[in-house]
Design a protein around this motif. Structure first.
Motif, short mmCIF file in Angstrom:
data_model
loop_
_atom_site.label_atom_id
_atom_site.label_comp_id
_atom_site.label_asym_id
_atom_site.label_seq_id
_atom_site.Cartn_x
_atom_site.Cartn_y
_atom_site.Cartn_z
N ILE A 141 1.00 -1.18 -0.07
CA ILE A 141 -0.11 0.01 0.00
C ILE A 141 0.79 1.27 -0.01
O ILE A 141 0.64 2.20 -0.54
N LEU A 142 1.95 1.24 0.78
CA LEU A 142 2.99 2.38 0.75
C LEU A 142 3.53 2.53 -0.59
O LEU A 142 3.56 3.78 -1.03
N SER A 143 3.81 1.44 -1.05
CA SER A 143 4.40 1.56 -2.42
C SER A 143 3.22 2.18 -3.70
O SER A 143 3.79 3.14 -4.44
N TYR A 144 1.97 1.91 -3.38
CA TYR A 144 1.18 2.50 -4.20
C TYR A 144 0.82 3.80 -3.95
O TYR A 144 0.77 5.00 -4.69
N GLN A 145 1.13 4.34 -2.66
CA GLN A 145 0.88 5.70 -2.08
C GLN A 145 1.97 6.77 -2.67
O GLN A 145 1.91 7.85 -2.92
N MET A 146 3.21 5.81 -2.88
CA MET A 146 4.29 6.77 -2.93
C MET A 146 4.65 6.88 -4.72
O MET A 146 5.56 7.46 -4.93
N GLN A 147 3.89 6.26 -5.39
CA GLN A 147 4.11 6.48 -6.77
C GLN A 147 3.18 7.59 -7.42
O GLN A 147 2.07 7.80 -6.94
N PRO A 148 3.58 8.21 -8.43
CA PRO A 148 4.75 8.11 -9.11
C PRO A 148 5.80 8.81 -8.79
O PRO A 148 6.88 9.29 -9.38
N LYS A 149 5.33 9.82 -7.75
CA LYS A 149 6.44 10.90 -7.23
C LYS A 149 7.65 10.21 -6.73
O LYS A 149 8.72 10.82 -7.25
N ILE A 150 7.62 9.22 -6.15
CA ILE A 150 9.01 8.70 -5.39
C ILE A 150 9.46 7.39 -6.09
O ILE A 150 10.55 7.23 -6.27
N HIS A 151 8.71 6.57 -6.58
CA HIS A 151 9.15 5.63 -7.33
C HIS A 151 8.04 5.12 -8.51
O HIS A 151 7.00 5.57 -8.40
N GLY A 152 8.44 4.23 -9.47
CA GLY A 152 7.57 4.08 -10.51
C GLY A 152 6.60 3.21 -10.09
O GLY A 152 6.53 2.64 -8.86
N LYS A 153 5.90 2.84 -11.12
CA LYS A 153 4.51 1.88 -10.86
C LYS A 153 5.07 0.35 -10.96
O LYS A 153 4.42 -0.50 -10.38
N GLN A 154 6.10 0.18 -11.44
CA GLN A 154 6.87 -1.33 -11.86
C GLN A 154 6.91 -2.04 -10.27
O GLN A 154 6.59 -3.00 -10.03
N VAL A 155 7.44 -1.20 -9.20
CA VAL A 155 7.80 -1.74 -8.18
C VAL A 155 6.46 -2.13 -7.24
O VAL A 155 6.47 -3.13 -6.59
N PHE A 156 5.62 -1.33 -7.48
CA PHE A 156 4.23 -1.44 -6.78
C PHE A 156 3.56 -2.94 -7.44
O PHE A 156 3.28 -3.68 -6.71
N TRP A 157 3.75 -3.22 -8.83
CA TRP A 157 2.97 -4.17 -9.34
C TRP A 157 3.66 -5.53 -9.13
O TRP A 157 3.22 -6.46 -8.73
N ILE A 158 4.90 -5.31 -8.88
CA ILE A 158 5.88 -6.50 -8.41
C ILE A 158 5.62 -6.91 -6.95
O ILE A 158 5.44 -8.09 -6.72
N ARG A 159 5.39 -6.00 -6.02
CA ARG A 159 5.15 -6.12 -4.79
C ARG A 159 3.78 -6.68 -4.65
O ARG A 159 3.48 -7.66 -3.76
N LEU A 160 2.96 -6.28 -5.35
CA LEU A 160 1.38 -6.62 -5.27
C LEU A 160 1.21 -8.18 -5.68
O LEU A 160 0.59 -8.82 -5.16
N LEU A 161 1.96 -8.59 -6.99
CA LEU A 161 1.94 -9.94 -7.16
C LEU A 161 2.51 -10.69 -6.29
O LEU A 161 2.02 -12.04 -5.86
N LEU A 162 3.53 -10.43 -5.50
CA LEU A 162 4.32 -11.06 -4.33
C LEU A 162 3.24 -11.27 -3.08
O LEU A 162 3.26 -12.30 -2.55
#
Length: 266
Positions: A141-162
């Motif tokens: 959820i934090l990865s989702y909240q921090m995109q795209p300002k701090i990091h891209g969407k790719q990290v969020f999707w990888i973590r979501l799949l995991l």
């Protein structure tokens, strides 16, 4: 400079490598001594009897320390990147608490074997996998909240799949384990280290153990996603003196001393 020399990226790498080594070495020792069956034992079975339980306990205790360090660095990084975001601050604190509880559970699992103190062992496993799964969910959820300002969407999707992988594995493990220990497949199953295909409940046992290993691999994959993030962070320790000697009671203005703890600044 090698990738593991950048920032604190060695922390999640060391965590995954060390924990994997703990599982592998304990498994090899237990199978060699014929204490367990080679085909998909419970992870805890690889550290139930001596001497592998000594190796299993010692290595997992170190893994718990590495895990706490990794979780704390992640907490400090998110706090530094989003100092004024109330939602992120609350989620970040919740993640820290969940992560520490999961590490505590890992230490309990390492030191209380299921054949000795089953209740304590199960409690540790619930903390490890339960709180660990929630920690992964909060960080996603934090990865989702921090995109795209701090990091891209790719990290969020990888973590979501995991996280989804972890959730499916957890559901399979809980369902099959509940059925297996319902009393219809015998008693004292927690003391059983050897299973034959002819045994009642063998299929459920294999599904449960496979789901447990699968869930562990999802944890490993999740922490590996921290490597790139940790390349951008380091920590410093600061000593604030409140007197000229260790016996002064009155405050005295003394210059602070800063020492680089690990690697470079953010």
């Amino acid at each position: 400079m090698w990738w593991f020399q950048q920032g604190l990226s060695f922390l999640p790498s060391a965590l995954v490598i060390w924990t994997s080594a703990a599982f592998i070495f304990s498994y090899i020792t237990a199978v060699t001594l014929h204490h367990i069956d080679p085909a998909l034992p419970y992870i805890s079975d690889t550290g139930t009897l001596a001497p592998e339980k000594c190796l299993f306990g010692a290595m997992l205790n170190i893994a718990a320390v590495l895990c706490i360090a990794t979780i704390y660095v992640r907490y400090k990084q998110v706090h530094a990147l989003s100092p004024e975001e109330n939602v992120i601050i609350k989620l970040n604190k919740a993640g820290l608490v969940l992560g520490v509880l999961s590490c505590l559970g890992l230490s309990v699992v390492a030191n209380f074997q299921k054949t000795a103190l089953f209740a304590a062992h199960v409690s540790g496993a619930v903390l490890t996998f339960g709180m660990g799964s929630l920690y992964m969910f909060v960080q996603t959820i934090l990865s989702y909240q921090m995109q795209p300002k701090i990091h891209g969407k790719q990290v969020f999707w990888i973590r979501l799949l995991l996280v989804i992988w972890c959730g499916v594995s957890a559901f399979s493990m809980l369902t099959c384990s509940s059925i297996l220990h319902s009393g219809n497949f015998g008693t004292d199953l927690e003391q059983k280290l050897h299973w034959n295909p002819e045994d009642k409940g063998y299929v459920l046992h294999m599904i449960t153990t496979a789901a447990e290993w699968s869930m562990s691999f999802s944890f490993f994959g999740f922490f590996l996603t921290y490597i790139r993030d940790f390349q951008k962070i380091s920590l410093r320790v600061e000593a604030n003196l409140h007197g000229l000697t260790l016996y002064d009671t009155a405050p005295c203005p003394i210059n602070s001393e800063r020492t680089r703890l690990l690697s470079r600044d953010i």
